[in-house]
Design a protein around this motif. Sequence first.
Motif, PDB file in Angstrom:
ATOM      1  N   GLU A 236       0.971  -1.187  -0.105  1.00 54.01           N
ATOM      2  CA  GLU A 236       0.122   0.072  -0.097  1.00 54.01           C
ATOM      3  C   GLU A 236       0.736   1.343  -0.144  1.00 54.01           C
ATOM      4  O   GLU A 236       0.565   2.302  -0.626  1.00 54.01           O
ATOM      5  CB  GLU A 236      -1.030  -0.081   1.211  1.00 54.01           C
ATOM      6  CG  GLU A 236      -2.027  -0.976   1.106  1.00 54.01           C
ATOM      7  CD  GLU A 236      -2.952  -1.013   2.194  1.00 54.01           C
ATOM      8  OE1 GLU A 236      -2.608  -0.584   3.305  1.00 54.01           O
ATOM      9  OE2 GLU A 236      -3.928  -1.610   1.871  1.00 54.01           O
ATOM     10  N   ASP A 237       1.968   1.373   0.902  1.00 51.39           N
ATOM     11  CA  ASP A 237       2.746   2.396   0.870  1.00 51.39           C
ATOM     12  C   ASP A 237       3.348   2.532  -0.454  1.00 51.39           C
ATOM     13  O   ASP A 237       3.755   3.733  -0.970  1.00 51.39           O
ATOM     14  CB  ASP A 237       3.913   2.030   1.802  1.00 51.39           C
ATOM     15  CG  ASP A 237       3.225   2.703   3.048  1.00 51.39           C
ATOM     16  OD1 ASP A 237       2.271   2.886   3.447  1.00 51.39           O
ATOM     17  OD2 ASP A 237       4.072   2.469   4.204  1.00 51.39           O
TER      18      ASP A 237
ATOM     19  N   GLU B 151       0.808   4.103  -2.726  1.00 51.86           N
ATOM     20  CA  GLU B 151       0.155   5.568  -2.215  1.00 51.86           C
ATOM     21  C   GLU B 151       1.463   6.478  -2.070  1.00 51.86           C
ATOM     22  O   GLU B 151       1.185   7.757  -2.586  1.00 51.86           O
ATOM     23  CB  GLU B 151      -0.078   5.167  -0.653  1.00 51.86           C
ATOM     24  CG  GLU B 151      -1.521   4.701  -0.696  1.00 51.86           C
ATOM     25  CD  GLU B 151      -2.035   4.279   0.612  1.00 51.86           C
ATOM     26  OE1 GLU B 151      -3.383   4.101   0.678  1.00 51.86           O
ATOM     27  OE2 GLU B 151      -1.449   4.235   1.681  1.00 51.86           O
ATOM     28  N   ILE B 152       2.412   6.028  -1.515  1.00 50.03           N
ATOM     29  CA  ILE B 152       3.493   7.428  -1.280  1.00 50.03           C
ATOM     30  C   ILE B 152       4.161   7.610  -2.806  1.00 50.03           C
ATOM     31  O   ILE B 152       4.423   8.736  -2.965  1.00 50.03           O
ATOM     32  CB  ILE B 152       4.738   6.801  -0.246  1.00 50.03           C
ATOM     33  CG1 ILE B 152       4.129   6.459   0.977  1.00 50.03           C
ATOM     34  CG2 ILE B 152       5.698   7.505  -0.395  1.00 50.03           C
ATOM     35  CD1 ILE B 152       4.775   5.975   1.869  1.00 50.03           C
TER      36      ILE B 152
ATOM     37  N   ASN C   4       1.312   9.720  -4.458  1.00 52.73           N
ATOM     38  CA  ASN C   4       0.571  10.666  -3.884  1.00 52.73           C
ATOM     39  C   ASN C   4      -1.202  10.397  -4.018  1.00 52.73           C
ATOM     40  O   ASN C   4      -1.721  11.468  -4.282  1.00 52.73           O
ATOM     41  CB  ASN C   4       0.953  12.063  -4.045  1.00 52.73           C
ATOM     42  CG  ASN C   4       0.251  13.181  -2.924  1.00 52.73           C
ATOM     43  OD1 ASN C   4       0.453  12.839  -2.026  1.00 52.73           O
ATOM     44  ND2 ASN C   4       0.102  14.368  -3.621  1.00 52.73           N
ATOM     45  N   ILE C   5      -1.567   9.293  -3.474  1.00 59.48           N
ATOM     46  CA  ILE C   5      -2.836   8.818  -3.695  1.00 59.48           C
ATOM     47  C   ILE C   5      -3.215   8.116  -2.379  1.00 59.48           C
ATOM     48  O   ILE C   5      -2.498   7.662  -1.613  1.00 59.48           O
ATOM     49  CB  ILE C   5      -3.181   8.089  -5.014  1.00 59.48           C
ATOM     50  CG1 ILE C   5      -2.392   6.648  -4.975  1.00 59.48           C
ATOM     51  CG2 ILE C   5      -3.017   8.787  -6.248  1.00 59.48           C
ATOM     52  CD1 ILE C   5      -2.586   5.792  -6.108  1.00 59.48           C
ATOM     53  N   GLU C   6      -4.432   7.710  -2.317  1.00 57.73           N
ATOM     54  CA  GLU C   6      -4.876   6.701  -1.102  1.00 57.73           C
ATOM     55  C   GLU C   6      -5.725   5.776  -1.862  1.00 57.73           C
ATOM     56  O   GLU C   6      -6.588   5.979  -2.595  1.00 57.73           O
ATOM     57  CB  GLU C   6      -5.807   7.541  -0.455  1.00 57.73           C
ATOM     58  CG  GLU C   6      -6.125   6.873   1.043  1.00 57.73           C
ATOM     59  CD  GLU C   6      -7.131   7.563   1.927  1.00 57.73           C
ATOM     60  OE1 GLU C   6      -7.307   7.208   3.219  1.00 57.73           O
ATOM     61  OE2 GLU C   6      -7.383   8.926   1.797  1.00 57.73           O
ATOM     62  N   ILE C   7      -5.722   4.462  -1.296  1.00 61.70           N
ATOM     63  CA  ILE C   7      -6.374   3.399  -1.686  1.00 61.70           C
ATOM     64  C   ILE C   7      -6.934   2.753  -0.616  1.00 61.70           C
ATOM     65  O   ILE C   7      -6.716   3.153   0.457  1.00 61.70           O
ATOM     66  CB  ILE C   7      -5.417   2.537  -2.423  1.00 61.70           C
ATOM     67  CG1 ILE C   7      -4.512   1.600  -1.471  1.00 61.70           C
ATOM     68  CG2 ILE C   7      -4.888   2.810  -3.627  1.00 61.70           C
ATOM     69  CD1 ILE C   7      -3.669   0.552  -2.201  1.00 61.70           C
ATOM     70  N   PHE C   8      -8.102   1.897  -0.675  1.00 65.67           N
ATOM     71  CA  PHE C   8      -8.792   1.404   0.383  1.00 65.67           C
ATOM     72  C   PHE C   8      -8.916  -0.055   0.161  1.00 65.67           C
ATOM     73  O   PHE C   8      -9.457  -0.608  -0.612  1.00 65.67           O
ATOM     74  CB  PHE C   8     -10.613   1.993   0.186  1.00 65.67           C
ATOM     75  CG  PHE C   8     -10.333   3.634   0.239  1.00 65.67           C
ATOM     76  CD1 PHE C   8     -10.219   4.176   1.562  1.00 65.67           C
ATOM     77  CD2 PHE C   8     -10.259   4.310  -0.983  1.00 65.67           C
ATOM     78  CE1 PHE C   8     -10.096   5.492   1.535  1.00 65.67           C
ATOM     79  CE2 PHE C   8     -10.533   5.588  -0.965  1.00 65.67           C
ATOM     80  CZ  PHE C   8     -10.593   6.085   0.286  1.00 65.67           C
TER      81      PHE C   8
ATOM     82  N   PRO D  72     -13.961   2.961  -0.311  1.00 68.75           N
ATOM     83  CA  PRO D  72     -13.963   2.808   1.323  1.00 68.75           C
ATOM     84  C   PRO D  72     -14.888   1.992   1.927  1.00 68.75           C
ATOM     85  O   PRO D  72     -16.064   2.001   1.253  1.00 68.75           O
ATOM     86  CB  PRO D  72     -13.844   4.135   1.944  1.00 68.75           C
ATOM     87  CG  PRO D  72     -14.209   5.118   0.805  1.00 68.75           C
ATOM     88  CD  PRO D  72     -14.248   4.495  -0.471  1.00 68.75           C
TER      89      PRO D  72
END
Length: 157
Positions: free
Chosen positions: A30-31, A34-35, A38-42, A138
């Motif tokens: 996930e990092d 995401e890192i 620059n996004i977010e996952i669920f 989410p």
Amino acid sequence: MEKLTENMIHWAESKLGSTKYAGWCLAFIEDALEISNNIEIFGGDSAKESCELYKDALRDGVPQRGAFVFYNCLCQGENGPVNWGHCGISLGDGRVIHAWDVVRIDDYLEIEKLTALTGDHPEYLGWVPLERVLSQKPLMYIVKAEANQIEKVTEFV
């Protein structure tokens, strides 16, 4: 999609040999996504739970580059072994980068020969395309105020 994939793999490869993610395979993948983007996952709270969320898109065979790769694996829990699963990121040529004792690269089927602290060996479940991971919404939680409990809703939202 190619840029997201390449950013994720480049970030993951920069962690090769690191012990920072030992035992935290889901946090590692996930990092990486995401890192580096620059996004977010669920996903789920464990590799096994994330695999269940994506099971509608789970495929077998050699994973495509950038896919999330999933395994069953018994890990040590507070009250004994728990199937928290194991996961990694496919490099597209049968190799998977994943966090075990260190961040390392192994053939996706050779991972089944690794031994967890419980003595268990990962069991290959399949892979999920990055597009499916990115489309996950989410999860919803229902708070039962009268009982001061939180209940996870298992359907996608």
